[in-house]
Scaffold this active site. Structure first.
Site, PDB file in Angstrom:
ATOM      1  CD  GLU A 403     -51.307  65.417  -6.093  1.00 52.50           C
ATOM      2  OE1 GLU A 403     -52.014  64.724  -6.867  1.00 52.50           O
ATOM      3  OE2 GLU A 403     -50.172  65.834  -6.385  1.00 52.50           O
ATOM      4  CG  LEU A 404     -59.350  65.411  -4.874  1.00 46.75           C
ATOM      5  CD1 LEU A 404     -59.594  65.014  -3.411  1.00 46.75           C
ATOM      6  CD2 LEU A 404     -58.569  66.695  -4.906  1.00 46.75           C
TER       7      LEU A 404
END
Ligand SMILES: [Zn+2]
Length: 431
Positions: A403-404
């Protein structure tokens, strides 16, 4: 006297030491707790079709047909506009159906025969202003709107989550005769993604082929990076199950470009490894400007157990077939959330096999100390509902949800995707 004072000094010093140790201990604890901690366990939800409200597409005309708003383009979301007087407009953005994750995507065009500054207020159904607006004059190159043209209305509280976002936002836009695009994130529609895939597929060892149709009959493509047809080890990469999660896509793009690149490491790696990637898992959701779901009204990342949706079924069927020829050694599903975070599967359940994921995270973190990223491991494999668990349980590959952050800087996303690719290549080659 002298001894006494020395003692006194000694005492003072040790007190300082103790308190500084305590302080350090506290600092460490605080540090461990800073940064986005991740979401809790995902509840099991049914994934059979639910009705969605299709977006009405068209052009809104105001001020004796001199000022226009439009959602007639892929990726657009604009559900209502009202003129309030004094060059002020109110915009409504609503979700495809509910309940839904709070990722209020919007994208629209505005232009006027009477060039001037207008003010536009963005409002969201049961949600808040999560995405900082991006602006573009060509629909391709986007940048964050200048902060002097952005006003948060009723700012939120805290650092992460929807409560931290302002209730709504007011933008000042200089409108001209040519359209200006305003969008929640950069627009990476199915066409734009395909252009990128096509450009990479110029390389002799990259193929791009359909693996099935989406609910709305868009073709889903798989990119195969395969330099040596005798390679027996496989990697599975997916992205964009959730349409607004553009930053996850951008990291994935850099990851794939690095693995397909001209470095000695990549060339060596490709001798034994083939990479299979579905960069756009939810093309209907992306082109229809959805907040989260596919055209079946379902969160695809809850459907890896029951496979009620064509998009997840297409990837499942592909993997079941490929698993006959390849030993899958790594899987990653790229997403975006409030800040960068890793969701691996705990080694208490994956054992030695899953350790590579943790070594990898450590190596990435060592190379990118400028941004601390938390790890939130899950120790449950059942149900497989989310992709990473399906990849591990059904195909034996150590897997992760990568996840960013929505606001992670774009150059950093690119660097992180590159570093992540380099480090996984090194670790897999050591095996
Ligand atoms: Zn997501």
């Amino acid at each position: 006297m002298r001894i006494k004072s020395m003692l006194a000094v000694g005492i003072v010093v040790s007190t300082v030491l103790i308190s500084s140790c305590k302080k350090n201990a506290q600092t460490v604890t605080t540090e461990e707790k800073t940064g986005y901690q991740g979401q809790g366990k995902s509840p099991v939800v049914p994934t059979v079709d639910k009705p969605i409200q299709k977006q009405w597409r068209g052009v809104w005309a105001f001020n004796d047909s001199t000022t226009f708003f439009s959602n007639k383009f892929d990726g657009a979301r604009l559900n209502g506009v009202a003129y309030d007087g004094d060059d002020h407009y109110t915009i409504w953005v609503t979700a495809e159906n509910t309940p839904i994750n709070v990722s209020p995507w919007y994208a629209f065009q505005v232009w006027s025969n009477k060039p001037r500054n207008i003010t536009v207020q963005l409002n969201y159904q049961d949600s808040r202003s999560r995405y900082y607006p991006k602006i573009s004059v060509d629909g391709k190159n986007f940048k964050p709107i200048d902060s002097t043209n952005f006003k948060a209305i009723n700012p939120g509280e805290g650092e992460f989550g929807i409560k931290a976002a302002p209730e709504s936002a007011e933008l000042t836009i200089s409108v001209t005769k040519e359209p200006t695009w305003i969008s929640a994130q950069e627009l990476y529609t199915s066409t734009v993604v395909q252009e990128w895939v096509d450009s990479l597929s110029q390389k002799p060892f990259i193929e791009n082929y359909p693996i099935g149709l989406s609910k709305e009959k868009r073709t889903m493509y798989l990119m195969e990076i395969n330099q040596n047809k005798d390679a027996k080890k496989g990697l599975m990469i997916i992205s964009r199950q959730h349409p607004p999660e553009v930053t996850g896509f951008l990291a994935m793009k850099s990851f794939i470009e690095t693995i397909s690149g001209d470095s000695e490491l990549a060339k060596e790696f490709r001798k034994e490894h083939a990479v299979f990637a579905v960069p756009l898992m939810n093309p209907d959701g992306v082109d229809n400007g959805h907040w989260r779901h596919n055209m079946g009204g379902i969160d695809l990342n809850r459907d890896w157990q029951n496979f009620n949706q064509p998009e997840t079924r297409n990837v499942r069927d592909f993997l079941v077939e490929k698993d006959k020829d390849y030993d899958f050694v790594f899987g990653a599903d790229f997403h975006s959330t409030w800040d960068d975070i890793y969701y691996p599967i705990d080694t208490t359940v994956t054992g030695k096999k899953g350790k590579i994921i943790f070594d990898w995270i450590e190596n990435i973190s060592e190379r990118l100390p400028q941004k601390k990223t938390n790890v939130s491991a899950s120790d449950e494999l059942d149900p497989t509902m989310v992709s990473s668990k399906y990849l591990y349980v059904n195909h034996g590959m150590p897997a992760i949800v990568f996840e960013l952050g929505d606001n992670t800087s774009r150059p950093f996303l690119k660097e992180k995707g590159k570093v992540a690719a380099e480090e996984i290549m090194k670790l897999l080659m050591e095996q």
